[in-house]
Design a protein around this motif. Structure first.
Motif, PDB file in Angstrom:
ATOM      1  N   ALA A  14       0.801  -1.410   0.102  1.00 53.63           N
ATOM      2  CA  ALA A  14       0.097  -0.035   0.312  1.00 53.63           C
ATOM      3  C   ALA A  14       1.015   1.142   0.110  1.00 53.63           C
ATOM      4  CB  ALA A  14      -0.886  -0.123   0.905  1.00 53.63           C
ATOM      5  N   ASN A  15       2.087   1.319   0.351  1.00 58.66           N
ATOM      6  CA  ASN A  15       2.681   1.796   0.542  1.00 58.66           C
ATOM      7  C   ASN A  15       2.850   2.697  -0.712  1.00 58.66           C
ATOM      8  OD1 ASN A  15       4.702   0.132   1.095  1.00 58.66           O
ATOM      9  ND2 ASN A  15       6.015   0.741   1.337  1.00 58.66           N
ATOM     10  N   ASP A  16       3.350   1.781  -1.763  1.00 57.14           N
ATOM     11  CA  ASP A  16       3.638   2.409  -2.816  1.00 57.14           C
ATOM     12  C   ASP A  16       2.619   3.074  -3.711  1.00 57.14           C
ATOM     13  OD1 ASP A  16       5.543   0.830  -2.570  1.00 57.14           O
ATOM     14  OD2 ASP A  16       5.872  -0.570  -4.323  1.00 57.14           O
ATOM     15  N   VAL A  17       1.916   3.170  -3.194  1.00 60.29           N
ATOM     16  CA  VAL A  17       0.610   4.348  -4.344  1.00 60.29           C
ATOM     17  C   VAL A  17       0.112   5.292  -2.872  1.00 60.29           C
ATOM     18  CG1 VAL A  17      -0.427   2.654  -5.607  1.00 60.29           C
ATOM     19  CG2 VAL A  17      -0.979   1.987  -2.793  1.00 60.29           C
ATOM     20  N   ARG A  18       0.273   5.381  -1.774  1.00 60.67           N
ATOM     21  CA  ARG A  18       0.678   6.363  -1.002  1.00 60.67           C
ATOM     22  C   ARG A  18       0.622   7.895  -1.448  1.00 60.67           C
ATOM     23  NH1 ARG A  18       3.965   5.639   3.434  1.00 60.67           N
ATOM     24  NH2 ARG A  18       5.960   6.848   1.972  1.00 60.67           N
ATOM     25  N   GLY A  19      -0.918   8.611  -1.516  1.00 59.99           N
ATOM     26  CA  GLY A  19      -1.068   9.829  -1.953  1.00 59.99           C
ATOM     27  C   GLY A  19      -1.012   9.463  -3.645  1.00 59.99           C
ATOM     28  N   GLU A  20      -1.904   8.677  -4.301  1.00 56.45           N
ATOM     29  CA  GLU A  20      -1.615   8.451  -4.795  1.00 56.45           C
ATOM     30  C   GLU A  20      -2.752   8.105  -5.852  1.00 56.45           C
ATOM     31  OE1 GLU A  20       0.743   9.310  -7.510  1.00 56.45           O
ATOM     32  OE2 GLU A  20       1.836   8.997  -6.330  1.00 56.45           O
ATOM     33  N   ARG A  21      -3.129   8.617  -6.622  1.00 62.23           N
ATOM     34  CA  ARG A  21      -5.046   8.257  -7.607  1.00 62.23           C
ATOM     35  C   ARG A  21      -4.511   7.920  -8.742  1.00 62.23           C
ATOM     36  NH1 ARG A  21      -5.737   9.598  -3.148  1.00 62.23           N
ATOM     37  NH2 ARG A  21      -7.576  10.843  -2.475  1.00 62.23           N
ATOM     38  N   VAL A  22      -4.805   6.338  -9.033  1.00 58.77           N
ATOM     39  CA  VAL A  22      -4.214   5.658 -10.393  1.00 58.77           C
ATOM     40  C   VAL A  22      -5.717   5.239 -10.608  1.00 58.77           C
ATOM     41  CG1 VAL A  22      -2.363   4.219 -10.970  1.00 58.77           C
ATOM     42  CG2 VAL A  22      -2.445   5.406  -8.784  1.00 58.77           C
ATOM     43  N   ALA A  23      -5.090   5.175 -12.534  1.00 55.16           N
ATOM     44  CA  ALA A  23      -6.486   4.239 -12.998  1.00 55.16           C
ATOM     45  C   ALA A  23      -6.137   2.784 -12.364  1.00 55.16           C
ATOM     46  CB  ALA A  23      -6.184   5.080 -14.669  1.00 55.16           C
ATOM     47  N   LEU A  24      -7.305   2.395 -12.210  1.00 53.74           N
ATOM     48  CA  LEU A  24      -7.263   1.374 -11.723  1.00 53.74           C
ATOM     49  C   LEU A  24      -6.815  -0.270 -12.894  1.00 53.74           C
ATOM     50  CD1 LEU A  24      -7.766  -0.592  -9.538  1.00 53.74           C
ATOM     51  CD2 LEU A  24     -10.149  -1.331 -10.455  1.00 53.74           C
ATOM     52  N   ASP A  25      -6.579   0.033 -13.920  1.00 55.18           N
ATOM     53  CA  ASP A  25      -5.788  -0.357 -14.998  1.00 55.18           C
ATOM     54  C   ASP A  25      -4.385  -0.790 -14.959  1.00 55.18           C
ATOM     55  OD1 ASP A  25      -6.249   1.508 -16.559  1.00 55.18           O
ATOM     56  OD2 ASP A  25      -7.360   1.033 -18.004  1.00 55.18           O
ATOM     57  N   ASP A  26      -3.885   0.201 -14.584  1.00 59.48           N
ATOM     58  CA  ASP A  26      -2.698   0.528 -14.647  1.00 59.48           C
ATOM     59  C   ASP A  26      -2.089  -0.591 -13.681  1.00 59.48           C
ATOM     60  OD1 ASP A  26      -2.557   1.951 -16.509  1.00 59.48           O
ATOM     61  OD2 ASP A  26      -1.924   3.974 -14.770  1.00 59.48           O
ATOM     62  N   LEU A  27      -2.810  -1.219 -12.423  1.00 60.27           N
ATOM     63  CA  LEU A  27      -2.142  -1.793 -11.107  1.00 60.27           C
ATOM     64  C   LEU A  27      -2.775  -3.298 -11.733  1.00 60.27           C
ATOM     65  CD1 LEU A  27      -3.952   0.264  -8.248  1.00 60.27           C
ATOM     66  CD2 LEU A  27      -1.202  -0.198  -9.713  1.00 60.27           C
ATOM     67  N   VAL A  28      -4.443  -3.281 -12.465  1.00 65.62           N
ATOM     68  CA  VAL A  28      -4.465  -5.138 -12.444  1.00 65.62           C
ATOM     69  C   VAL A  28      -5.342  -5.270 -13.887  1.00 65.62           C
ATOM     70  CG1 VAL A  28      -4.540  -5.775  -9.934  1.00 65.62           C
ATOM     71  CG2 VAL A  28      -7.216  -4.519 -10.995  1.00 65.62           C
ATOM     72  N   SER A  29      -5.441  -6.188 -14.454  1.00 64.71           N
ATOM     73  CA  SER A  29      -6.324  -6.526 -15.498  1.00 64.71           C
ATOM     74  C   SER A  29      -7.747  -6.457 -15.293  1.00 64.71           C
ATOM     75  CB  SER A  29      -5.740  -7.937 -16.652  1.00 64.71           C
ATOM     76  OG  SER A  29      -6.320  -9.130 -15.704  1.00 64.71           O
ATOM     77  N   LEU A  30      -8.337  -5.441 -15.749  1.00 63.48           N
ATOM     78  CA  LEU A  30      -9.996  -5.805 -15.836  1.00 63.48           C
ATOM     79  C   LEU A  30     -10.646  -6.686 -17.240  1.00 63.48           C
ATOM     80  CD1 LEU A  30     -10.388  -1.657 -15.015  1.00 63.48           C
ATOM     81  CD2 LEU A  30      -9.865  -3.542 -13.415  1.00 63.48           C
ATOM     82  N   PRO A  31     -11.756  -6.916 -16.286  1.00 62.73           N
ATOM     83  CA  PRO A  31     -12.702  -7.577 -17.078  1.00 62.73           C
ATOM     84  C   PRO A  31     -13.273  -6.457 -18.385  1.00 62.73           C
ATOM     85  CG  PRO A  31     -13.240  -8.550 -15.542  1.00 62.73           C
ATOM     86  CD  PRO A  31     -12.252  -7.412 -14.906  1.00 62.73           C
ATOM     87  N   ALA A  32     -13.556  -6.382 -19.580  1.00 63.88           N
ATOM     88  CA  ALA A  32     -13.693  -5.628 -20.322  1.00 63.88           C
ATOM     89  C   ALA A  32     -15.367  -5.700 -20.477  1.00 63.88           C
ATOM     90  CB  ALA A  32     -13.450  -5.810 -22.215  1.00 63.88           C
ATOM     91  N   SER A  33     -16.081  -6.134 -19.815  1.00 66.90           N
ATOM     92  CA  SER A  33     -17.558  -5.954 -19.725  1.00 66.90           C
ATOM     93  C   SER A  33     -17.618  -5.619 -18.821  1.00 66.90           C
ATOM     94  CB  SER A  33     -18.164  -7.537 -19.516  1.00 66.90           C
ATOM     95  OG  SER A  33     -17.827  -8.012 -17.899  1.00 66.90           O
TER      96      SER A  33
END
Length: 227
Positions: free
Chosen positions: A81-100
């Motif tokens: 969690a400290n890798d993204v402290r204070g950050e707002r990140v597009a979720l698909d930059d962190l995990v793959s998201l189902p297209a649906s």
């Protein structure tokens, strides 16, 4: 003005919420949690905050999110969690998201967000014991225990506790405790409790201590915070 509503027990991963704003900026105060957010058809991940941040919100727009329960962010996203402290990140930059689900986010963000959490939960094969430990650490911090007391209660060295807290919460146990104390004070203040009584009830040394902590965490004064 921000209109906020939460749905307790909406998911085993946390609490579902919705914000509707008629202001161009939404001021977010530290709260000791991380969030999955769906806004304007996009999924975002909001990392842990150690100070207030301001986020642009189109007037009249609705933002859906999920306050993640202790340890869940680390379990679902798979990074400290400290890798993204204070950050707002597009979720698909962190995990793959189902297209649906990405497509559904535009039409029905509440359902899409709930389905997304379920998908990530199953995919991650969440370690329940780790979540129980995270919940226990968070509870100890909410109760205002010292770092030494939290470490002893969980049979950890203080060094191991700090490292574990960084991974699970994004910062050390001392910071987590101070944020929970601030949130407790904020609830009292918003309920009409005086500054001095709030300081005593929330666990501050005195009103001056409360004022310093509010300034540090929010960047503003007690009076301005409540206006």
């Amino acid at each position: 003005m921000i209109y906020y509503r939460s749905w307790p027990d909406a998911s085993p991963a946390g609490t579902l919420w919705r914000v509707i704003s008629d202001e161009p900026q939404h001021r977010i105060l530290p709260d000791g949690v991380m969030d999955l957010v769906c806004s304007d058809g996009k999924f975002m991940f909001a990392g842990p905050d150690t100070k207030a941040v301001s986020v642009k919100v189109p007037s009249g727009s609705a933002t859906w999110g999920l306050h993640l329960a202790p340890g869940v962010a680390h379990a679902l996203i798979g990074i400290p969690a400290n890798d993204v402290r204070g950050e707002r990140v597009a979720l698909d930059d962190l995990v793959s998201l189902p297209a649906s689900l990405v497509d559904a986010a535009y039409q029905d963000p509440e359902t899409a967000l709930t389905a997304l959490v379920h998908t990530l939960w199953i995919r991650a094969a969440v370690n329940v014991n780790e979540l129980r430990l995270a919940a226990s650490l968070d509870r100890a911090a909410r109760n205002g225990l010292s770092v030494t007391a939290i470490a002893e209660e969980h049979y950890l060295s203080e060094r191991s506790l700090r490292r574990l807290s960084d991974h699970l919460f994004g910062y050390g146990p001392k910071t987590l405790t101070s944020i929970h104390r601030f949130r407790r004070a904020l609830r009292l203040l918003r309920g009409g409790t005086s500054f001095g009584e709030t300081a005593a009830k929330a666990g501050y040394a005195d009103q001056a201590h409360l004022s310093r902590e509010v300034k540090r965490l929010t960047g503003t004064t007690l009076t301005a915070l409540l206006n």
